[in-house]
Design a protein around this motif. Structure first.
Motif, PDB file in Angstrom:
ATOM      1  N   ALA A 265      28.971  34.302   3.903  1.00 46.02           N
ATOM      2  CA  ALA A 265      28.696  34.082   5.365  1.00 46.02           C
ATOM      3  C   ALA A 265      29.694  33.174   6.135  1.00 46.02           C
ATOM      4  O   ALA A 265      30.006  33.207   7.084  1.00 46.02           O
ATOM      5  N   ALA A 269      32.448  33.629   8.939  1.00 45.31           N
ATOM      6  CA  ALA A 269      32.186  33.170  10.185  1.00 45.31           C
ATOM      7  C   ALA A 269      33.324  32.270  10.463  1.00 45.31           C
ATOM      8  O   ALA A 269      33.567  32.183  11.615  1.00 45.31           O
ATOM      9  N   VAL A 285      25.543  31.934  15.183  1.00 46.94           N
ATOM     10  CA  VAL A 285      26.086  32.383  14.178  1.00 46.94           C
ATOM     11  C   VAL A 285      25.853  31.329  12.966  1.00 46.94           C
ATOM     12  O   VAL A 285      25.349  31.532  11.982  1.00 46.94           O
ATOM     13  N   THR A 341      25.715  38.359  10.030  1.00 44.66           N
ATOM     14  CA  THR A 341      26.913  37.364  10.126  1.00 44.66           C
ATOM     15  C   THR A 341      28.196  38.439  10.005  1.00 44.66           C
ATOM     16  O   THR A 341      29.286  38.409  11.073  1.00 44.66           O
TER      17      THR A 341
END
Ligand code: FAD
Length: 388
Positions: A265, A269, A285, A341
């Motif tokens: 993630a 991201a 996020v 995500t």
């Protein structure tokens, strides 16, 4: 994820496991998952590298390390995106033989398990009619002189098709004949090579994850008396200490899964751009990733504590349970966060997120469900009334 923030024990073992797992990338696991096939090559590689025999004492040709080292192995397997479910049972079922088997049994089996000549991957406890209430199992081994005759049924017995030996819990005396329901059960080390087709039928059960699980039907299976581990009637207590090891080891797999999700993630991201900036610049996020990290770090501390207590010879029952519950919940939170995500790509097979999401969900149900852990803490630790 910055490793420096989480204690990294056994760095050499971890590094070696990472290098081995790098040879089994996502595509390998995706193919097996689609085909529901067993990762034979992966298990062979782990066996040859000695990782599955870390808990076997040196006198029986293992490495003689403790549970904490075994946890490091499984955690790294899971962090890499691989799955230890195909072979983790070898670590904890072997403990029943090691602690309660005769010297003759240990000399006969342990060196062969260490070398990979024999696979001890199957652990036969759960039954359809008993569920979590193990004292209600009804698979029965009847004394017939120099052998037992076993009849009954088991469900969810994983890896039975890929194992040469199975640690089997069955009744040798009916439950009603004892004041204590856990008395009258015995452990047999069943040789699957003789048993399958001669009184034992194995049927695969297809599930939402690739776990090689099966149901077993015993129909007058003859098992020699020499297969009895320890004393007849005391089997339940023999498998209990193995179950604590199992919970701690599986908790470490959850920690590995959680780290996998957080690593994935965080990377995604940073790289995914929407609205002209990386999605990771949005706190909406960032914060779930950070929360997953916080939860996982706390759970990892509990797993380490439980493993160290086990290695020090303490019972560690409560700690093993708490570690398994915290770690499975932390990995599940991380899994959900990781899908979110990734947005739509979280559902695409090639990202491995959806596979790991399915895999990590298991651990809130097996090997023991969360409610039963809470029940243990409520009644054994907090002295609240027992309702069953
Ligand atoms: C993929 C997979 C692999 C497995 N591998 C093995 C294996 O190799 N060997 C083996 O022996 N077993 C294996 N199992 C079985 C596993 O250990 C059990 O599924 C698990 O312990 C839960 O038992 P159960 O399914 O019988 O649930 P049940 O006992 O039927 O319980 C169902 C639900 O009710 C809840 N519940 C039950 N009683 C209470 C209560 N008194 N209070 C509150 N809640 C309660 C439980 O928490 C659970 O959520 C496997 C299971 C799966 C799914």
């Amino acid at each position: 994820m910055g490793d420096g923030h989480l204690s990294e024990t056994f760095p050499e073992i971890r590094d070696a496991v990472r290098r081995l797992c790098a040879k089994f990338p996502g595509e390998y696991w995706q193919r097996l998952d689609r085909e529901r096939a067993y990762p034979t090559e992966f298990v062979t590689a782990l066996t040859e590298a000695g990782f599955l025999s870390v808990l076997i004492p040196e006198e029986y040709d293992g490495s003689g390390l403790g549970l904490e080292a075994a946890c490091a192995v499984l955690e790294e397997i899971h962090r890499s995106g691989s799955n230890g479910g195909a072979c983790h049972a070898q670590m904890y079922t072997m403990g029943t033989l090691l602690k309660h088997g005769s010297e003759e049994q240990k000399r006969e089996y342990l060196p062969k398990i260490a070398s990979g000549e024999l696979r001890l991957q199957a652990f036969g406890v759960t039954e359809p009619g008993a569920g979590t209430d193990t004292t209600r199992i009804s698979t029965f081994a009847k004394d017939a002189g120099d052998h037992y005759v076993v009849n009954g049924q088991k469900i969810w017995i994983s890896r039975a098709e890929h194992s040469d030996l199975m640690v089997l819990l069955c009744r040798t005396t009916p439950r009603e004949e004892f004041a204590k329901p856990s008395d009258g059960m015995s452990v047999l080390l069943v040789d699957m090579r003789d048993a399958v087709g001669n009184g034992l039928t194995v049927r695969p059960v297809r599930t939402m994850l690739n776990h090689a699980t099966t149901e077993l039907f015993f129909d007058d299976l003859r098992v020699p008396k020499s297969a009895l581990i320890g004393e007849e009637g005391k089997g339940f207590r023999y498998i209990l200490s193995g179950m604590n090891a199992e919970r701690i080891l599986i908790a470490s797999e959850c920690i590995g899964d959680g780290r996998f999700f957080i690593d994935k993630a965080s990377a995604y991201a940073k790289e995914r751009n929407v609205f002209g900036r990386s999605i990771g610049e949005n706190q909406g996020v960032q914060f779930p990733i950070a929360r997953a990290y916080v939860q996982l770090s706390a759970a990892a501390e509990m797993v380490t504590k439980a493993a160290r207590m086990f290695d020090a010879g303490e019972t560690a029952g409560t700690e093993a349970n708490m570690a398994k519950m915290l770690a499975s919940e932390a990995s599940w939170f991380a899994a959900d966060m990781c899908i979110q995500t990734h947005g739509g790509f979280g559902f695409a097979e090639e990202y491995d997120v959806e596979r790991k999401f399915r895999e990590t969900r298991l651990y809130q149900v097996a090997p023991i469900s969360t409610n039963l852990i809470l029940s243990h803490v409520a009644t054994h630790v907090l002295d609240l009334p027992k309702s069953f």
